[in-house]
Design a protein around this motif. Structure first.
Motif, PDB file in Angstrom:
ATOM      1  N   GLU A  67       0.833  -1.212   0.000  1.00  0.00           N
ATOM      2  CA  GLU A  67       0.000   0.000   0.000  1.00  0.00           C
ATOM      3  C   GLU A  67       0.862   1.254   0.000  1.00  0.00           C
ATOM      4  OE1 GLU A  67      -3.135   2.298  -0.315  1.00  0.00           O
ATOM      5  OE2 GLU A  67      -3.507   0.163   0.002  1.00  0.00           O
ATOM      6  N   ALA A  68       2.007   1.214   0.725  1.00  0.00           N
ATOM      7  CA  ALA A  68       2.871   2.384   0.833  1.00  0.00           C
ATOM      8  C   ALA A  68       3.432   2.817  -0.515  1.00  0.00           C
ATOM      9  CB  ALA A  68       4.018   2.089   1.812  1.00  0.00           C
ATOM     10  N   LEU A  69       3.566   1.867  -1.427  1.00  0.00           N
ATOM     11  CA  LEU A  69       4.094   2.181  -2.754  1.00  0.00           C
ATOM     12  C   LEU A  69       2.989   2.434  -3.769  1.00  0.00           C
ATOM     13  CD1 LEU A  69       6.985  -0.470  -2.979  1.00  0.00           C
ATOM     14  CD2 LEU A  69       7.141   1.944  -2.314  1.00  0.00           C
ATOM     15  N   GLY A  70       1.741   2.477  -3.292  1.00  0.00           N
ATOM     16  CA  GLY A  70       0.615   2.698  -4.191  1.00  0.00           C
ATOM     17  C   GLY A  70       0.321   1.517  -5.085  1.00  0.00           C
ATOM     18  N   LEU A  71       0.687   0.324  -4.620  1.00  0.00           N
ATOM     19  CA  LEU A  71       0.550  -0.872  -5.461  1.00  0.00           C
ATOM     20  C   LEU A  71      -0.291  -1.953  -4.787  1.00  0.00           C
ATOM     21  CD1 LEU A  71       4.225  -1.124  -6.797  1.00  0.00           C
ATOM     22  CD2 LEU A  71       2.213  -0.272  -8.018  1.00  0.00           C
ATOM     23  N   ASN A  72      -1.271  -1.541  -3.994  1.00  0.00           N
ATOM     24  CA  ASN A  72      -2.216  -2.503  -3.424  1.00  0.00           C
ATOM     25  C   ASN A  72      -3.355  -2.693  -4.425  1.00  0.00           C
ATOM     26  OD1 ASN A  72      -3.490  -4.228  -1.622  1.00  0.00           O
ATOM     27  ND2 ASN A  72      -4.588  -2.540  -0.612  1.00  0.00           N
ATOM     28  N   LEU A  73      -3.154  -3.609  -5.365  1.00  0.00           N
ATOM     29  CA  LEU A  73      -4.045  -3.748  -6.517  1.00  0.00           C
ATOM     30  C   LEU A  73      -4.828  -5.049  -6.448  1.00  0.00           C
ATOM     31  CD1 LEU A  73      -1.448  -2.735  -9.280  1.00  0.00           C
ATOM     32  CD2 LEU A  73      -2.892  -1.228  -7.898  1.00  0.00           C
ATOM     33  N   SER A  74      -5.924  -5.096  -7.202  1.00  0.00           N
ATOM     34  CA  SER A  74      -6.696  -6.333  -7.315  1.00  0.00           C
ATOM     35  C   SER A  74      -5.957  -7.297  -8.245  1.00  0.00           C
ATOM     36  CB  SER A  74      -8.089  -6.044  -7.867  1.00  0.00           C
ATOM     37  OG  SER A  74      -8.006  -5.606  -9.212  1.00  0.00           O
TER      38      SER A  74
END
Length: 474
Positions: A67-74
């Motif tokens: 999430e910190a890298l903006g990559l908490n994706l489906s």
């Protein structure tokens, strides 16, 4: 006096190196296309069997990543933005190779596939726009029917078992490469809403470092893979579609050979990565993108709503007439005549085959109607429907000429002198004719020996042997 210029042949015989490259590339794409078909069928079954439908949605929308890298994706998002970056990386290498060593290197030869690809994208977009303007639909999906899926098209070829001549196959491959280039530009220009300039600047710096390392001859996957992941992550966070990072890195690879090299670095890396793209990345994308609900009512809606009807007509009608018209106009105004072995009906059949749009069309459909889940699924169903209709039409047209194609393919692959090189590429070499003459002389000697033995045996069986009257049987 200058000799009269010989008209250039459209879809003429490929050079031997180009033929070998095309054959290898198409073998991989065909296998990948079959896997793509299986993945699409699996997705449709998974999404439409009542007992498993909910699990498809649950898995597709399951989120993971930092999430910190903006990559908490489906999962579906990882497949579309992450795995497809591998597909576009290979597309970038293919485009670079075509520009420096393939058909696109020669402007005269490049004119045919480039104009055909441009017309094959412009006409479907126009068909979609007219359909939706007349029907009061949304113009957001104008780019959906513009892309050809080469893997899907080649899978159809593999299934119907046609022996399409190598020149037409090469045209289809080159057309798809150019098609991918313009699809990439469409995604970059029309589907970038807002920019994070800090992340974009970081991605550009990463690409510069990538290029400098290549220029310095630095080798090792442990250098380039982590760097590529950083570039991809920054590109994703910049607001530009992350697959652009894959294309940019592919275009940076050197695709011409130097002295002492059998293959360029680009060809070597493409050879390693293409199976990963065709065998894993694209099928997984299809698995999590093609799972739309199919029913009689849903299929009927495809032909009644302007957005979905525009996609179907764009793929089936727009692609066919765009590519065929662009090819005919190019041949007409560049004084290039069609190869003696082919007819314009063959070009029309290949243009119909190019109406199969899948991977990039599904991706653009998701981007065009982002936030409207119902319309996204309907457009995906339209892409599937249009692709199936185009595949069926192409099957009928190609089957009509399949006997002719088989003869052409046999002639292209004949190797009478057993040199490992098809005879059509050695007809101007005296050594080839000497080898063939030696083979036929050996065969003639063998046949003479057999004939003499058979004649001797026949005479031995005649009463009286060689004609001595009164003697008994020999």
């Amino acid at each position: 006096m200058t000799a009269p210029r010989t008209p250039r042949k459209a879809f003429g015989r490929l050079s031997l190196p180009e033929r070998n490259y095309v054959a290898e590339a198409l073998r991989t794409e065909t296998v990948g296309g079959v896997l793509l078909l299986l993945a699409a069928i699996a997705a449709l079954a998974w999404a439409n069997i009542p007992a498993f439908g909910d699990s498809y949605e649950s898995v597709s929308h399951f989120h993971f990543g930092p999430e910190a890298l903006g990559l908490n994706l489906s999962v579906a998002h990882w497949a579309a933005d992450g795995l497809l970056a591998i597909f576009f990386f290979v597309a970038g290498i293919e485009l670079k190779r075509e520009l420096v060593a393939g058909d696109l290197k020669d402007p005269k030869a490049a004119a045919l596939p480039v104009v055909a690809a441009l017309c094959g994208m412009a006409v479907p977009a126009l068909v979609y726009t007219v359909t939706n303007t007349a029907g009061g639909g949304s113009l957001a999906g104008w780019a959906v029917p513009t892309a050809t899926d080469i893997a899907f098209a080649l899978a159809v070829l593999a299934v119907i078992g046609t022996s399409l001549p190598s020149a037409l196959r090469a045209f289809l491959l080159t057309l798809a490469v150019v098609d991918d280039l313009f699809a990439i530009l469409i995604i970059a220009v029309f589907f970038t809403d807002s920019l994070n300039f800090a992340a974009l600047g970081g991605a550009v710096v990463g690409l510069v470092v990538f290029w400098l390392l290549l220029r310095q001859g630095v080798r090792g996957w442990y250098v380039y893979v982590p760097l590529g992941l950083v570039i991809w992550g920054l590109m994703y966070n910049s607001g530009v579609h992350a697959t652009i990072a894959g294309v940019a890195m592919g275009l940076m690879l050197r695709c011409h050979t130097r002295e002492g090299e059998e293959h360029s670095p680009g060809q070597h890396i493409e050879h390693l990565v293409r199976p990963l793209s065709a065998g894993l990345a694209v099928p997984l994308f299809a698995l999590f993108s093609a799972g739309v609900s199919i029913s009689g009512g849903a299929l009927a809606d495809v032909f009644t709503k302007p957005e979905t009807l525009g996609v179907v007509l764009g793929l089936v009608v727009g692609k066919t007439f765009g590519i065929f018209g662009g090819t005919w106009l190019t041949a007409r105004f560049t004084r290039a005549s069609l190869s003696d072995d082919l007819e314009w009906a063959d070009v029309f059949a290949v243009a119909t085959l190019a109406g199969i749009g899948f991977t990039v069309s599904l991706l653009i459909g998701e981007l065009a109607f982002e936030g409207d889940a119902a319309m996204t699924d309907e457009v995906k169903a339209a892409v599937l429907t249009g692709s199936v209709v185009a595949a069926l039409l192409a099957t009928v047209l190609l089957k009509i000429r399949n006997a002719k194609y088989r003869k052409l393919t046999e002639a292209e692959e004949r190797d009478e002198d057993l040199s490992g090189v098809p005879d059509v590429y050695e007809e101007d070499d005296p050594a080839y004719h000497l080898r063939v003459a030696a083979i036929y002389e050996k065969k003639a000697a063998e046949h003479r020996r057999i004939a003499e033995e058979m004649e001797a045996a026949r005479l031995a069986e005649v009463p009286g042997g060689a004609g001595d009257e009164g003697d008994g049987p020999a």
